[in-house]
Design a protein around this motif. Structure first.
Motif, PDB file in Angstrom:
ATOM      1  N   THR A   1       0.844  -1.201   0.000  1.00  0.00           N
ATOM      2  CA  THR A   1       0.000   0.000   0.000  1.00  0.00           C
ATOM      3  C   THR A   1       0.875   1.245   0.000  1.00  0.00           C
ATOM      4  O   THR A   1       0.612   2.208  -0.723  1.00  0.00           O
ATOM      5  CB  THR A   1      -0.924   0.017   1.232  1.00  0.00           C
ATOM      6  OG1 THR A   1      -1.593  -1.234   1.324  1.00  0.00           O
ATOM      7  CG2 THR A   1      -1.972   1.110   1.110  1.00  0.00           C
ATOM      8  N   ASP A   2       1.936   1.224   0.795  1.00  0.00           N
ATOM      9  CA  ASP A   2       2.838   2.377   0.859  1.00  0.00           C
ATOM     10  C   ASP A   2       3.528   2.596  -0.489  1.00  0.00           C
ATOM     11  O   ASP A   2       3.648   3.715  -0.968  1.00  0.00           O
ATOM     12  CB  ASP A   2       3.888   2.161   1.960  1.00  0.00           C
ATOM     13  CG  ASP A   2       4.595   3.461   2.327  1.00  0.00           C
ATOM     14  OD1 ASP A   2       3.978   4.528   2.179  1.00  0.00           O
ATOM     15  OD2 ASP A   2       5.762   3.407   2.748  1.00  0.00           O
ATOM     16  N   ALA A   3       3.956   1.501  -1.119  1.00  0.00           N
ATOM     17  CA  ALA A   3       4.641   1.617  -2.403  1.00  0.00           C
ATOM     18  C   ALA A   3       3.715   2.209  -3.465  1.00  0.00           C
ATOM     19  O   ALA A   3       4.141   3.019  -4.286  1.00  0.00           O
ATOM     20  CB  ALA A   3       5.143   0.246  -2.854  1.00  0.00           C
ATOM     21  N   GLU A   4       2.436   1.832  -3.442  1.00  0.00           N
ATOM     22  CA  GLU A   4       1.512   2.293  -4.484  1.00  0.00           C
ATOM     23  C   GLU A   4       0.905   3.650  -4.185  1.00  0.00           C
ATOM     24  O   GLU A   4       0.676   4.442  -5.090  1.00  0.00           O
ATOM     25  CB  GLU A   4       0.396   1.256  -4.684  1.00  0.00           C
ATOM     26  CG  GLU A   4       0.850   0.095  -5.527  1.00  0.00           C
ATOM     27  CD  GLU A   4      -0.274  -0.876  -5.850  1.00  0.00           C
ATOM     28  OE1 GLU A   4      -1.460  -0.509  -5.702  1.00  0.00           O
ATOM     29  OE2 GLU A   4       0.044  -2.003  -6.250  1.00  0.00           O
ATOM     30  N   THR A   5       0.586   3.900  -2.926  1.00  0.00           N
ATOM     31  CA  THR A   5      -0.202   5.108  -2.627  1.00  0.00           C
ATOM     32  C   THR A   5       0.463   6.040  -1.616  1.00  0.00           C
ATOM     33  O   THR A   5      -0.079   7.099  -1.333  1.00  0.00           O
ATOM     34  CB  THR A   5      -1.578   4.713  -2.047  1.00  0.00           C
ATOM     35  OG1 THR A   5      -1.359   4.001  -0.825  1.00  0.00           O
ATOM     36  CG2 THR A   5      -2.362   3.846  -3.007  1.00  0.00           C
ATOM     37  N   HIS A   6       1.596   5.644  -1.050  1.00  0.00           N
ATOM     38  CA  HIS A   6       2.256   6.422   0.001  1.00  0.00           C
ATOM     39  C   HIS A   6       1.376   6.582   1.233  1.00  0.00           C
ATOM     40  O   HIS A   6       1.477   7.568   1.951  1.00  0.00           O
ATOM     41  CB  HIS A   6       2.680   7.808  -0.509  1.00  0.00           C
ATOM     42  CG  HIS A   6       3.823   7.734  -1.453  1.00  0.00           C
ATOM     43  ND1 HIS A   6       5.043   8.307  -1.198  1.00  0.00           N
ATOM     44  CD2 HIS A   6       3.946   7.125  -2.641  1.00  0.00           C
ATOM     45  CE1 HIS A   6       5.857   8.051  -2.211  1.00  0.00           C
ATOM     46  NE2 HIS A   6       5.207   7.344  -3.090  1.00  0.00           N
ATOM     47  N   LEU A   7       0.502   5.620   1.430  1.00  0.00           N
ATOM     48  CA  LEU A   7      -0.361   5.678   2.612  1.00  0.00           C
ATOM     49  C   LEU A   7      -0.168   4.401   3.420  1.00  0.00           C
ATOM     50  O   LEU A   7       0.116   3.340   2.873  1.00  0.00           O
ATOM     51  CB  LEU A   7      -1.829   5.790   2.202  1.00  0.00           C
ATOM     52  CG  LEU A   7      -2.274   7.117   1.579  1.00  0.00           C
ATOM     53  CD1 LEU A   7      -3.670   6.984   1.011  1.00  0.00           C
ATOM     54  CD2 LEU A   7      -2.223   8.234   2.618  1.00  0.00           C
TER      55      LEU A   7
END
Ligand SMILES: [Zn+2]
Length: 307
Positions: free
Chosen positions: A116-122
């Motif tokens: 999730t962090d890699a795709e959306t920075h969230l």
């Protein structure tokens, strides 16, 4: 190791990985992970059950939607395979036990957070805060680490064998790991904000580190932060370097600048790009947390022997 159970764990991991893909796509968008059933991100048509088989469907359809031929990211198959491998590894390391369950929960949440962090920075609270609570609760049933032997090496022999005392120390280690992990990242975030004037680390990273700390305890929390910083810095340097080389070449070809001017200008624009680009630090903390969970104790033992 029972091969039937091991295979079962792998398949169970594939299924959980499939659900994790739904979480990775929907959680940052504020959508329910339960309803509706899976749909194609391009045409919105529901995915039929026979097209929803982990890994296999993706491979058979060659990464495309059956109906609109829209491209389906390989991340779906990658996350499923990784979760399958993770569940297998948990069983292989811990057998059928509570420790295996803890390992599976930890890895499952971390894989979700990393992607999730890699795709959306969230880094969704639903994953980090659930994880933090799970880590603290698990510490009462699965010993987190051997904090005592670190704080008081060979000085006193506290009755750690008694059932209550190990639980108290394990809980303490879990809470300490969470507190130290969170406050350190919070401190780094504040310093970074003052120094660079931009937010380099979100509050999500603080909660992520609290969650990792609660699962691995104080020592491995420190190891995770060290390894995560090294991995993140290497990635950052490598990115700047790659951008620099690429832009130097382009400046020479397109603008016909001299070698030194092209290098200088490209360096300046690479630094601007670095400043604008927010590093997905959660990816590095998360993956190093997982590595520390599996191999951290052995690494520290090896390390102390070298000293
Ligand atoms: Zn489609």
């Amino acid at each position: 190791m029972d091969p039937v159970i091991a295979t079962g764990m792998f398949v169970l991991g594939l299924v959980f990985g499939s659900f994790l893909n739904v979480c990775i796509y929907r959680m940052p968008r504020g959508l329910s992970v339960v309803r509706p059933g899976s749909a194609c991100p391009h045409c919105g048509k529901p995915v039929r059950f026979y097209d929803n088989i982990p890994v296999l469907s993706w491979a058979v359809l060659r990464g495309r939607c059956r109906q609109c031929s829209g491209k389906i990211t390989p991340r779906y198959a990658v996350v499923e395979l990784l979760t399958g491998g993770l569940f297998f590894l948990c069983y292989w390391q811990f057998g059928l036990s509570l420790a295996m369950l803890k390992c599976a929960v930890f890895g499952f949440l971390l894989l979700g957070l990393i992607f999730t962090d890699a795709e959306t920075h969230l880094l969704p609270d639903k994953l980090t805060l659930t994880g933090l609570a799970a880590g603290v609760i698990f510490s009462l049933f699965v010993p987190v680490g051997d904090l005592l032997s670190v704080v008081l090496p060979g000085v006193v022999q506290l009755p750690v064998s008694s059932d209550l005392s190990w639980r108290v120390f394990s809980l303490f280690d879990s809470l300490l790991g969470a507190a130290v992990g969170a406050s350190f990242l919070y401190g780094v975030g504040v310093v970074y904000l003052r120094w660079r004037g931009v937010e380099g680390m979100g509050f999500g990273d603080v909660k992520l580190m609290a969650m990792i700390g609660s699962f691995v305890g104080l020592r491995l929390t420190i190891l995770t932060m060290l390894a995560g910083s090294v991995a993140g810095s290497c990635f950052g340097l490598w990115t700047v370097f790659a951008v620099w080389i690429k832009r130097t070449q382009r400046r020479r070809q397109v603008f016909h600048e001299s070698g030194s001017a092209a290098r200088r200008n490209a360096w300046a624009s690479a630094m601007v790009a670095l400043r604008r680009h927010q590093m997905p630090f959660g990816v590095f903390l998360g993956s190093m947390g997982l590595v520390a969970f599996f191999f951290g104790q052995q690494f520290l033992q090896w390390y102390w022997r070298q000293m």
